[in-house]
Write an enzyme that holds these catalytic residues in place. Sequence first.
Site, mmCIF file in Angstrom:
data_model
loop_
_atom_site.group_PDB
_atom_site.id
_atom_site.type_symbol
_atom_site.label_atom_id
_atom_site.label_comp_id
_atom_site.label_asym_id
_atom_site.label_seq_id
_atom_site.Cartn_x
_atom_site.Cartn_y
_atom_site.Cartn_z
ATOM 1 N N ARG A 184 9.256 -14.893 -38.621
ATOM 2 C CA ARG A 184 7.895 -15.210 -38.204
ATOM 3 C C ARG A 184 7.018 -15.237 -39.442
ATOM 4 O O ARG A 184 5.881 -14.811 -39.430
ATOM 5 C CB ARG A 184 7.367 -14.194 -37.179
ATOM 6 C CG ARG A 184 7.909 -14.486 -35.798
ATOM 7 C CD ARG A 184 7.211 -13.653 -34.746
ATOM 8 N NE ARG A 184 8.183 -12.960 -33.938
ATOM 9 C CZ ARG A 184 8.054 -11.729 -33.523
ATOM 10 N NH1 ARG A 184 7.006 -11.022 -33.820
ATOM 11 N NH2 ARG A 184 9.002 -11.201 -32.784
ATOM 12 N N ARG B 50 1.250 -15.784 -37.133
ATOM 13 C CA ARG B 50 -0.190 -15.761 -36.922
ATOM 14 C C ARG B 50 -1.010 -15.083 -38.006
ATOM 15 O O ARG B 50 -2.208 -15.208 -38.049
ATOM 16 C CB ARG B 50 -0.484 -15.080 -35.586
ATOM 17 C CG ARG B 50 -0.129 -15.959 -34.424
ATOM 18 C CD ARG B 50 -0.337 -15.253 -33.149
ATOM 19 N NE ARG B 50 0.541 -14.091 -33.049
ATOM 20 C CZ ARG B 50 0.505 -13.231 -32.073
ATOM 21 N NH1 ARG B 50 -0.377 -13.363 -31.124
ATOM 22 N NH2 ARG B 50 1.349 -12.223 -32.030
ATOM 23 N N ARG C 120 -2.982 -23.955 -35.783
ATOM 24 C CA ARG C 120 -2.816 -23.498 -34.393
ATOM 25 C C ARG C 120 -4.092 -23.659 -33.555
ATOM 26 O O ARG C 120 -4.019 -23.722 -32.335
ATOM 27 C CB ARG C 120 -2.361 -22.028 -34.378
ATOM 28 C CG ARG C 120 -0.870 -21.846 -34.438
ATOM 29 C CD ARG C 120 -0.195 -22.139 -33.093
ATOM 30 N NE ARG C 120 -0.360 -21.052 -32.149
ATOM 31 C CZ ARG C 120 -0.981 -21.149 -30.989
ATOM 32 N NH1 ARG C 120 -1.501 -22.285 -30.617
ATOM 33 N NH2 ARG C 120 -1.071 -20.094 -30.196
ATOM 34 N N ASP D 186 11.303 -22.320 -32.182
ATOM 35 C CA ASP D 186 11.326 -21.079 -31.416
ATOM 36 C C ASP D 186 12.683 -21.012 -30.732
ATOM 37 O O ASP D 186 13.271 -22.059 -30.429
ATOM 38 C CB ASP D 186 10.201 -21.031 -30.375
ATOM 39 C CG ASP D 186 10.097 -19.640 -29.772
ATOM 40 O OD1 ASP D 186 9.422 -18.782 -30.373
ATOM 41 O OD2 ASP D 186 10.722 -19.374 -28.726
ATOM 42 N N TYR E 168 15.347 -13.837 -21.504
ATOM 43 C CA TYR E 168 14.132 -14.577 -21.128
ATOM 44 C C TYR E 168 14.351 -15.407 -19.874
ATOM 45 O O TYR E 168 13.482 -15.495 -19.010
ATOM 46 C CB TYR E 168 13.679 -15.501 -22.264
ATOM 47 C CG TYR E 168 13.018 -14.764 -23.397
ATOM 48 C CD1 TYR E 168 11.761 -14.197 -23.233
ATOM 49 C CD2 TYR E 168 13.643 -14.624 -24.629
ATOM 50 C CE1 TYR E 168 11.147 -13.511 -24.267
ATOM 51 C CE2 TYR E 168 13.033 -13.948 -25.673
ATOM 52 C CZ TYR E 168 11.788 -13.385 -25.477
ATOM 53 O OH TYR E 168 11.185 -12.708 -26.492
HETATM 54 O O1 CP3 Z 1 8.848 -17.786 -39.417
HETATM 55 C C1 CP3 Z 1 8.500 -18.406 -38.430
HETATM 56 O O2 CP3 Z 1 7.348 -18.349 -37.969
HETATM 57 C C2 CP3 Z 1 9.547 -19.285 -37.825
HETATM 58 C C3 CP3 Z 1 9.338 -19.722 -36.453
HETATM 59 C C4 CP3 Z 1 9.813 -18.863 -35.304
HETATM 60 C C5 CP3 Z 1 9.090 -18.784 -34.069
HETATM 61 N N1 CP3 Z 1 9.855 -18.099 -33.175
HETATM 62 C C6 CP3 Z 1 7.771 -19.425 -33.771
HETATM 63 C C7 CP3 Z 1 6.830 -18.631 -32.963
HETATM 64 C C8 CP3 Z 1 10.984 -18.136 -35.158
HETATM 65 C C9 CP3 Z 1 12.081 -17.837 -36.163
HETATM 66 C C10 CP3 Z 1 11.001 -17.666 -33.799
HETATM 67 C C11 CP3 Z 1 12.132 -16.933 -33.221
HETATM 68 C C12 CP3 Z 1 11.919 -16.177 -31.986
HETATM 69 N N2 CP3 Z 1 11.096 -16.468 -30.939
HETATM 70 C C13 CP3 Z 1 12.641 -14.996 -31.672
HETATM 71 C C14 CP3 Z 1 13.737 -14.393 -32.504
HETATM 72 C C15 CP3 Z 1 13.213 -13.635 -33.632
HETATM 73 C C16 CP3 Z 1 12.419 -12.422 -33.252
HETATM 74 O O3 CP3 Z 1 11.211 -12.425 -33.454
HETATM 75 O O4 CP3 Z 1 13.005 -11.468 -32.725
HETATM 76 C C17 CP3 Z 1 12.179 -14.560 -30.417
HETATM 77 C C18 CP3 Z 1 12.613 -13.320 -29.687
HETATM 78 C C19 CP3 Z 1 11.217 -15.498 -29.951
HETATM 79 C C20 CP3 Z 1 10.478 -15.497 -28.676
HETATM 80 C C21 CP3 Z 1 9.021 -15.430 -28.887
HETATM 81 N N3 CP3 Z 1 8.239 -16.499 -29.295
HETATM 82 C C22 CP3 Z 1 8.153 -14.316 -28.727
HETATM 83 C C23 CP3 Z 1 8.585 -12.945 -28.287
HETATM 84 C C24 CP3 Z 1 6.850 -14.738 -29.051
HETATM 85 C C25 CP3 Z 1 5.581 -13.940 -28.997
HETATM 86 C C26 CP3 Z 1 5.557 -13.060 -30.210
HETATM 87 C C27 CP3 Z 1 4.249 -13.016 -30.935
HETATM 88 O O5 CP3 Z 1 4.251 -12.484 -32.052
HETATM 89 O O6 CP3 Z 1 3.234 -13.498 -30.416
HETATM 90 C C28 CP3 Z 1 6.925 -16.099 -29.429
HETATM 91 C C29 CP3 Z 1 5.811 -16.942 -29.871
HETATM 92 C C30 CP3 Z 1 5.959 -17.515 -31.253
HETATM 93 N N4 CP3 Z 1 7.056 -18.200 -31.685
HETATM 94 C C31 CP3 Z 1 4.975 -17.468 -32.294
HETATM 95 C C32 CP3 Z 1 5.514 -18.183 -33.368
HETATM 96 C C33 CP3 Z 1 4.846 -18.458 -34.689
HETATM 97 C C34 CP3 Z 1 3.591 -16.790 -32.216
HETATM 98 C C35 CP3 Z 1 2.696 -17.533 -31.313
HETATM 99 C C36 CP3 Z 1 1.529 -18.248 -31.902
HETATM 100 O O7 CP3 Z 1 1.495 -18.754 -33.021
HETATM 101 O O8 CP3 Z 1 0.558 -18.322 -31.137
#
Ligand code: CP3
Length: 325
Positions: free
Chosen positions: A2, A6, A15, A51, A128
Site C-alpha cells: 500500500r 492514502r 483519488r 487490488d 471476502y
Molecule cells: O501499494 C499499493 O498501494 C498497491 C496497491 C494495492 C491496493 N490493494 C490498492 C488499494 C495493493 C497491493 C492492495 C492489496 C490488497 N487489497 C490486500 C493485500 C495486502 C494487504 O494489505 O494485506 C488486501 C487485503 C486488500 C483489500 C483491501 N483493499 C482493503 C482491506 C482495503 C481497505 C484498506 C484501507 O487501508 O483503506 C482496500 C482498499 C485499497 N486498495 C486502498 C488502496 C490504495 C485504499 C483505499 C483508497 O485509496 O481509498
Amino acid sequence: MRQAGRYLPEYRKIREKHEVLAICKDPELCAKVTSMPAQILGVDAAIMFADIMLPLEGMGVKLKIEEGIGPVIKEPITDNRSAGALEKLDAPSDVPFVLDAIRLVKKLLDGRVPLIGFSGAPFTIASYLIEGRPTRDFTKVKSLMYRNPKTWHLLMEKLADSMTAYLQAQIDAGVDAVQLFDSWVGCLSPQDYHNYVLPYSQRIFKNLEGSGVPRIHFGTGTSNFLEEMKLAGGDVFSVDWRVPIDAAWRRLGYDVAVQGNLDPAAILADVELLKSFAADILERAKGRAGHIFNLGHGMLPEASAETVAELVKFVHESTRSSQVR
Ligand code: CP3
C-alpha cells in the site's frame, strides 16, 4: 505495501477525482500511481497499483471498494451454487487494463527499479467472498469451511486456478516478481491452515515454479505456522512484527529469502525511535543476502511521506557496504 496508498498527498489528489477501481482500470493513471512511490520515497521496487479483488470482477463477482471499509461484495458466496457459478478468469480478456498498465509502468520505470505483480491468495479472497466485507472474527468463513467442506474446496480450487492464470499473465506482460497476499490467514490454527489452505496456495506456487521470476509469499499473524507456509511454497517469505526476523528466518531456513518486518505503526513513532527499530531488524538480518527490508503489513493512512522517505534513506545508508548497486 500500500505504498501508493492514502498517506501520499500526490495519490490523494488523484483519488479526489477517481475511485480506486477506476484508477486500476485506466492504464495511464495506474502507471502514474504505480511509479509514484519509487520517485517520491526512493524505495527499491514498485508494486502494481491494483487490488486483490480486482480480478474477481472478471470471474463474475460484483464488488465495490468502499471508503473507510474496503472491499464489499454484492452477493456473498454461501453454497455450492454460488461457488460453482464463479467463472474461470481469462486474464487477457477480463483484465486487459492490468496487463497494459504493466507494460506502461515498465517503460516509465525504465529499469530503475523492478516491478512486483501480485494477486490475493485463495484463503484471503475467499474470506471476502464469503463474509461480503472485511471481518475481525471470520465466523462465516470458518463455519462454511467446517460445515460445507465440498463448497469450500470447490471455491478454493477455482480461486487457485484463476489466480495462477492471473499471475502468469502478469509475468508474461513483464513483471519482475510476483507476490501472493494471504493477509488474513493468521486467523487459522496450524491444523486448519494445513487442511483447508495449504494445498491451494501450494498449487499456485507449483504452477509458477518455472516462470523465471521470484515468488513472494505474504502473510500476517503467521508466526505459529511458518513451517507450514514454507511447505506451501515461495522463494521469499514475508513475516510480520509479531516474530523477530532472525527467529523467523532460522525456522524458514536460509535457502529462502525473507521480507519484513517493521510494524507499520513504527512510522508513527519519533524518528529516532523509528530508526532504532529499523536498525534492530537490520542487525538481526546480519546483512545476509536475501533480506528485503519492508513493513510487516501495509502503510497506515496516518503515516507521513517525509518520515517514510527518511526511513528509506536510513536503510540505504545502513546497508550501503553490502548493496549491489
Ligand atoms: O501499494 C499499493 O498501494 C498497491 C496497491 C494495492 C491496493 N490493494 C490498492 C488499494 C495493493 C497491493 C492492495 C492489496 C490488497 N487489497 C490486500 C493485500 C495486502 C494487504 O494489505 O494485506 C488486501 C487485503 C486488500 C483489500 C483491501 N483493499 C482493503 C482491506 C482495503 C481497505 C484498506 C484501507 O487501508 O483503506 C482496500 C482498499 C485499497 N486498495 C486502498 C488502496 C490504495 C485504499 C483505499 C483508497 O485509496 O481509498
